[in-house]
Structure formats: C-alpha cells, structure tokens
Design a protein around this motif. Structure first.
Motif: not given
Length: 289
Positions: A170-172, A282-285, A186-188, A175-176
C-alpha cells in the motif's frame, strides 16, 4: 472528472475481457496453480479471476465461503480459460494455512502466491486495542510469511524453479497516516517480507509487492457514505478532498486494475522485478504541491 454529486464513482469497473490484462506466458496454463488470499471479494477476487482468465488454475481462499462462491461464479460467467477453485480457511490458524497450501498444490503445480487478504482498524496509538492489532498482524503479516514458507518448497520443486510471491502492500508501506498503526506496520512489514524472499530466491524464484492508493473495494467504499454524513459533506468531496487530496489522479483504482498488476508481476515480462515494489498511487506519495 468533475464533481457529479452521485455515488457512481464508488462503483467498480466490471471484471471482463475488456478490463483484464492478457499476457503470453508458457507457465500460464491450467496445470499451473496461483494461490490467492482474500479472494472472497475486492482485489483478491479480481486477482483470482484475472489469473484464471490467463489460463492458470487460481485457488481462491478466504474465511468468507459465500464470497468464494461468488468468485467462482464470476469466473464461470466470464468464461475463464483456466479454472477457479476455492478453499475456505482462517489465516489466523496455522493448521488452516497448511491445509490451504496443500489443497492448492493438489490442483496442479503451485508456482504463484498472491498475499492479498487485509483488514483495517482506525484508532490513535494510545487507544489502539492490542487484540485488534494482533489479529491484523496475524492476517496481514504473519500469514503471508507462513504461506510463503509453505509455498516456496513447491516452487523450488518444479522442473525449472520458476515462481513468485506477490504481496499486496500500500502507499502505507511508503508513508503513514495517523490512527492506522496496525495497517501501517503490516504494510511496511510486507515490503520487508518481499525483499527477504528476493534475497533468498534466485534461480527463478522472485517476489514483488504492489502499493496502491485507494481502491474501490468493499473495505473502502462502504465507509465513504458514512464519512460524508459524519462530516456533513458530499461523497464527491470525501473522494476528492479527504481521500485523493494528495493524488494527481482524481479517481480511485478499480480492483481489476490491481489484479492486472499481479498478472504482470507473475509473468515472464517481470523477470527483473525481484524484491521491488510496483507503486501505482496516482502520484500520491512522490509528488507534492
């Protein structure tokens, strides 16, 4: 897309021949098995159907038996070239995990594992219930590790050792955001698992992760109308401002979009994708105003 004032933006694109990616791969045959977790709905369902549409035998697992039945029915409806088989199981139970993997292997040559199952809980760290954290850890991090542990020997035992483990990050995992500590950790961790498998792989065994922003899954879309009501704003404003405010793409992904990334990641076209992360956010991070 302008603000429409409707809830049409919550409807996922259909999974069919027009939305699915099809690739040419000698391993994408009915004898090849792809095990997919969380396959009773959302991304897991789409991934199982996408892999079956590409000719493999997708073994779909979930704790939700009725959801699994719906996944198998969808495979039949679109006429997949391979097969969708189902096995219900609880990823917090080691005996179930062992049974799930062995059942998958009984259907053919187990080469691919898609760890998709996930869950969410929102609370500040000081209020986060540890029993909920433990369950999230078991489903989203411990189970993927144990599933990989049980699947990798099957991959190594194939005639050429070719196979892959794909993990739904995930993006998570980059970054959080606040109040999601269980999900963030969990995602990291999944990205660490991905890289660990790559470090011990080689000779055909690969791993990769997929990191997306918001996807039109039941886990996400069912919360949006409630969020809109709680904040006194429209559904469109929740999507545009609350959820996608940092994104350069102004619509959520569809589950089939993510499924297509798994298809690519498992295919011969991703030979050099090993330990890497497919960041489709989508360019979020990586962008900012």
């Amino acid at each position: 897309m302008g603000k429409s004032g409707t809830h049409e933006r919550l409807e996922a694109r259909p999974i069919d021949d027009d939305s699915l990616m099809f690739v040419d791969d000698d391993h994408f045959v009915e004898e090849t098995v792809c095990l997919v977790t969380g396959a009773g709905s959302g991304i897991g369902r789409a991934t199982a159907v996408a892999m079956a549409a590409n000719g493999t035998t997708a073994v779909a697992t979930d704790v939700d038996e009725s959801g699994l039945a719906g996944t198998a029915e969808l495979g039949d409806e679109i006429g997949v070239d391979g097969r969708v088989e189902t096995v219900a199981g609880d990823l917090t139970d080691d005996d179930d995990i062992e049974r799930i993997v062995e059942t998958a292997a009984d259907h053919g040559t187990l080469r691919y594992l898609a760890n998709v199952a996930g869950m969410q809980h929102i609370d500040a760290i000081e209020d986060f219930p540890m029993e909920q954290y433990d369950r999230m850890h078991d489903v989203m991090l411990r189970a993927p590790l144990y599933l990989a542990k049980r699947t990798i020997p099957h991959i190594r035992a194939t005639d050429d050792g070719v196979g892959a483990v794909g993990n739904m990050a995930s993006v998570h995992g980059h970054y959080v955001t606040s109040d999601k500590v269980g999900y963030n950790v969990s995602k990291f961790g999944l990205r660490g698992l991905t890289q660990s498998i790559a470090a011990e792989g080689g000779d055909g065994l690969r791993s990769f992760s997929i990191s997306t922003g918001y996807v039109k899954t039941p886990l996400v879309t069912e919360q949006i109308p409630d969020t809109a009501e709680q904040r006194g704003i429209s559904v469109d404003e929740v999507i545009d401002d609350v959820m996608l405010g940092q994104s350069r793409v102004t619509e959520m992904m569809d589950p089939v979009d993510v499924a297509n990334l798994f298809v690519f990641g498992f295919s011969k076209h991703a030979t050099h994708l090993n330990g890497g992360d497919l960041l489709f956010d989508g360019g979020m991070t990586l962008t900012y105003e």
